[in-house]
Design an enzyme around this catalytic site. Sequence first.
Site, PDB file in Angstrom:
ATOM      1  CB  CYS A   1      -0.914  -0.016   1.222  1.00  0.00           C
ATOM      2  SG  CYS A   1      -0.040   0.210   2.793  1.00  0.00           S
TER       3      CYS A   1
ATOM      4  CB  CYS B   1       3.804  -0.909   2.096  1.00  0.00           C
ATOM      5  SG  CYS B   1       2.612  -1.825   3.076  1.00  0.00           S
TER       6      CYS B   1
ATOM      7  NE  ARG C   1       8.923  -1.779  -1.077  1.00  0.00           N
ATOM      8  CZ  ARG C   1       8.262  -2.481  -1.982  1.00  0.00           C
ATOM      9  NH1 ARG C   1       8.348  -2.183  -3.268  1.00  0.00           N
ATOM     10  NH2 ARG C   1       7.511  -3.495  -1.616  1.00  0.00           N
TER      11      ARG C   1
ATOM     12  CB  CYS D   1      -5.090   4.197   1.871  1.00  0.00           C
ATOM     13  SG  CYS D   1      -3.476   3.491   1.703  1.00  0.00           S
TER      14      CYS D   1
ATOM     15  CB  CYS E   1      -3.484   1.768   4.197  1.00  0.00           C
ATOM     16  SG  CYS E   1      -2.502   2.738   3.058  1.00  0.00           S
TER      17      CYS E   1
END
Length: 170
Positions: free
Chosen positions: A40, A43, A47, A105, A129
Amino acid sequence: MNWLANLAQQRTPWVLLALTAFTFEVVALFFQYQMGLEPCIMCIYQRTAMLGLLIASIIGAINPTNMLMRVSALSSWAVASIWGYLLARQHLEMQTTTDPFAFSCEFEPNFPVPLHQWIPQFFAATGDCGNIDWQFAGLSMPAWMEVIFGAFTLILISVVASRLIIKKSL
């Protein structure tokens, strides 16, 4: 205490940090492409924070004895690990809230440049999300990322604090 204070001036700890951050990036890609877990937007942001840790460690490894390089690396490490922790915490709140309208999200990352178009395999968000698609030891992915970024932050604080304490005692 001297050992901890001098870590930032040695290349090996910076390389170890780089290898750790790189490993987490590879694991994220493994989860995405081998396990089929769609990342999502949160994420992708986490990252990116891990990528910031990787870049910070590379800066530190280039010339750890140079004060400007070391301060740049430590500052970048601080920004990336704290930002990652806050993102993971917010993501965990999105997953655990009972109010479906509390969070929304985004569909596309809000980067200064369109990374999600340039490198969609790494930066494109395709998941939701609020979904909990993976758990280990009772913790979801954002909970583990909160622990991981928290550990990175605590290590940074320990190294910087010990360095300041040693400098004051000299």
